[in-house]
Design an enzyme around this catalytic site. Structure first.
Site, PDB file in Angstrom:
ATOM      1  CG  ASN A 254      -1.398   1.317   1.642  1.00  7.89           C
ATOM      2  OD1 ASN A 254      -2.287   1.827   0.881  1.00  7.89           O
ATOM      3  ND2 ASN A 254      -1.079   1.996   2.641  1.00  7.89           N
TER       4      ASN A 254
ATOM      5  CE1 TYR B 275       0.861   8.068  -6.692  1.00  8.02           C
ATOM      6  CE2 TYR B 275      -0.815   8.508  -8.323  1.00  8.02           C
ATOM      7  CZ  TYR B 275      -0.707   7.923  -7.138  1.00  8.02           C
ATOM      8  OH  TYR B 275      -1.436   7.345  -6.364  1.00  8.02           O
TER       9      TYR B 275
HETATM   10  P1  NDP Z   1      -0.812   8.542   2.857  1.00  7.13           P
HETATM   11  O1  NDP Z   1       0.186   9.450   2.547  1.00  7.13           O
HETATM   12  O2  NDP Z   1      -1.934   9.022   3.651  1.00  7.13           O
HETATM   13  O3  NDP Z   1      -0.269   7.157   3.684  1.00  7.13           O
HETATM   14  C1  NDP Z   1       0.782   6.606   2.865  1.00  7.13           C
HETATM   15  C2  NDP Z   1       1.520   5.681   4.088  1.00  7.13           C
HETATM   16  O4  NDP Z   1       2.742   5.342   3.365  1.00  7.13           O
HETATM   17  C3  NDP Z   1       2.259   6.792   5.109  1.00  7.13           C
HETATM   18  O5  NDP Z   1       2.009   6.393   6.496  1.00  7.13           O
HETATM   19  C4  NDP Z   1       3.345   6.774   4.610  1.00  7.13           C
HETATM   20  O6  NDP Z   1       4.499   7.151   5.914  1.00  7.13           O
HETATM   21  C5  NDP Z   1       3.897   5.597   4.334  1.00  7.13           C
HETATM   22  N1  NDP Z   1       5.037   5.352   3.321  1.00  7.13           N
HETATM   23  C6  NDP Z   1       5.456   6.099   2.502  1.00  7.13           C
HETATM   24  N2  NDP Z   1       6.692   5.945   2.055  1.00  7.13           N
HETATM   25  C7  NDP Z   1       7.080   4.978   2.555  1.00  7.13           C
HETATM   26  C8  NDP Z   1       8.175   3.980   2.488  1.00  7.13           C
HETATM   27  N3  NDP Z   1       9.260   4.058   1.790  1.00  7.13           N
HETATM   28  N4  NDP Z   1       8.034   2.938   3.216  1.00  7.13           N
HETATM   29  C9  NDP Z   1       6.968   2.563   3.881  1.00  7.13           C
HETATM   30  N5  NDP Z   1       6.056   3.222   4.018  1.00  7.13           N
HETATM   31  C10 NDP Z   1       5.905   4.456   3.663  1.00  7.13           C
HETATM   32  O7  NDP Z   1      -1.593   7.924   1.411  1.00  7.13           O
HETATM   33  P2  NDP Z   1      -2.912   7.231   1.258  1.00  7.13           P
HETATM   34  O8  NDP Z   1      -3.100   6.390   2.232  1.00  7.13           O
HETATM   35  O9  NDP Z   1      -3.809   8.259   0.606  1.00  7.13           O
HETATM   36  O10 NDP Z   1      -2.197   6.315  -0.147  1.00  7.13           O
HETATM   37  C11 NDP Z   1      -2.215   4.963  -0.009  1.00  7.13           C
HETATM   38  C12 NDP Z   1      -1.894   4.329  -1.332  1.00  7.13           C
HETATM   39  O11 NDP Z   1      -3.078   4.564  -2.029  1.00  7.13           O
HETATM   40  C13 NDP Z   1      -0.663   4.699  -2.157  1.00  7.13           C
HETATM   41  O12 NDP Z   1      -0.053   3.672  -2.787  1.00  7.13           O
HETATM   42  C14 NDP Z   1      -1.381   5.783  -3.107  1.00  7.13           C
HETATM   43  O13 NDP Z   1      -0.660   6.096  -4.170  1.00  7.13           O
HETATM   44  C15 NDP Z   1      -2.614   5.169  -3.196  1.00  7.13           C
HETATM   45  N6  NDP Z   1      -3.680   5.933  -3.711  1.00  7.13           N
HETATM   46  C16 NDP Z   1      -4.322   6.737  -3.109  1.00  7.13           C
HETATM   47  C17 NDP Z   1      -5.160   7.683  -3.402  1.00  7.13           C
HETATM   48  C18 NDP Z   1      -5.978   8.623  -2.745  1.00  7.13           C
HETATM   49  O14 NDP Z   1      -6.742   9.456  -3.219  1.00  7.13           O
HETATM   50  N7  NDP Z   1      -5.718   9.049  -1.394  1.00  7.13           N
HETATM   51  C19 NDP Z   1      -5.804   7.441  -4.889  1.00  7.13           C
HETATM   52  C20 NDP Z   1      -5.270   6.449  -5.437  1.00  7.13           C
HETATM   53  C21 NDP Z   1      -4.244   5.603  -4.946  1.00  7.13           C
HETATM   54  P3  NDP Z   1       4.916   8.558   6.239  1.00  7.13           P
HETATM   55  O15 NDP Z   1       3.466   9.220   6.860  1.00  7.13           O
HETATM   56  O16 NDP Z   1       5.972   8.100   7.466  1.00  7.13           O
HETATM   57  O17 NDP Z   1       5.456   9.367   5.165  1.00  7.13           O
END
Ligand code: NDP
Length: 259
Positions: free
Chosen positions: A92, A157
């Site tokens: 995720n 992206y």
């Molecule tokens: P958030 O930014 O709210 O959460 C992402 C999480 O991933 C954060 O906790 C972040 O940690 C963690 N993260 C980032 N980089 C790393 C890393 N290198 N290793 C481990 N963890 C990491 O994002 P969303 O919940 O919105 O998105 C989750 C997924 O859904 C993503 O893949 C996104 O591309 C996808 N997505 C989201 C959409 C949306 O509208 N929200 C739409 C379509 C897809 P930290 O806080 O420390 O940075």
């Protein structure tokens, strides 16, 4: 309830947003769960929240950087030590990198691919040997509607997310004979910090928010829990013949023809 009873799952990026919602839903359905998250404190906080809401839930927060293969392998090893062989992986963790192609820095390009595509591959590569050996496993990759449609100004992206779909299909086919399923979910706009950050980066955040809510046929954006329910389904034994596939969760937006 109990749709994931007896399963061991890892969710990357489980400290907030969609990943935290998936972690909550998996725990509610009985999975033993590793929250593999860059920010160890937020993973701990999600694990504590799950423990309070669901006494008896088995969770372990493991600080993990998905861009580092060794870090992901360590999370898998921690899951195996704590709970046993890993049945389910949800890749995720993801970041938005939105830039102009010609002014974007090399660092932006690499950062995007390191998390959004390498991160998914690192996860798959870490769990696949065990799943293949046991002839059982489900991997769920969180892609995006950007994997199918291009919004100007969002480069690179969508390139990485197209790659996630390619990876999902390739690995799904490669390991189908071993009974390992690899699927993706393509969310549209979901209300998380990521979305708020994007709105706030626009010249008029409130107008950007209103425009986002206007676009989908259902006139709203999605909730993290709505993605989590589909992740539960794909991870569970309710989807044994769904493989190398992608479920879109966008209220119909990508199906809408714009005049
Ligand atoms: P958030 O930014 O709210 O959460 C992402 C999480 O991933 C954060 O906790 C972040 O940690 C963690 N993260 C980032 N980089 C790393 C890393 N290198 N290793 C481990 N963890 C990491 O994002 P969303 O919940 O919105 O998105 C989750 C997924 O859904 C993503 O893949 C996104 O591309 C996808 N997505 C989201 C959409 C949306 O509208 N929200 C739409 C379509 C897809 P930290 O806080 O420390 O940075």
């Amino acid at each position: 309830m109990n749709r994931l009873n007896g399963k061991v799952a890892i969710v990357t990026g489980a400290g907030r947003g969609i990943g935290a919602a998936i972690a909550r839903a998996f725990a509610a359905e009985g999975a033993a769960l590793v929250l593999a998250e860059l920010d160890g404190a937020s993973a701990e906080a999600t694990a504590r929240e799950i423990a309070q809401a669901q006494p008896g839930a088995r969770t372990l927060a493991v600080p993990t950087d998905v861009t580092q293969a060794t870090s992901v392998q360590a999370a898998v090893a921690a899951a195996e030590r704590a709970f046993g062989p890993v049945d389910v992986l949800v890749n995720n963790a993801g970041i938005n990198v939105f830039a102009d192609p010609l002014t974007m820095t090399d660092d932006d390009w690499r950062r995007c691919f390191a998390v959004d595509l390498d991160g998914v591959w690192n996860g798959c590569r870490a769990v696949l040997p065990g799943m293949v050996e046991r002839r059982a496993g489900s991997i769920v990759n969180i892609a995006s509607t950007h994997a199918f449609q291009i919004i100007p100004g969002c480069f690179p992206y969508p390139v990485a997310k197209h790659g996630v779909i390619g990876l999902t299909r390739a690995l799904g086919i490669e390991y189908a004979p071993k009974n390992v399923r690899v699927n993706a979910i393509a969310p549209g706009y979901i209300e998380t910090q990521l979305t708020h950050d994007w709105w706030n980066a626009q010249p008029d955040p409130e107008a950007a928010r209103r425009a986002t809510l206007e676009l989908p046929p259902m006139k709203r954006i999605g909730r993290p829990e709505e993605v989590a329910m589909t992740a539960v389904f794909l991870a569970s034994d309710e989807a044994p013949f769904i493989n190398a596939s992608c479920i879109t969760i966008d209220g119909g937006r990508t199906a809408l023809h714009h005049e």
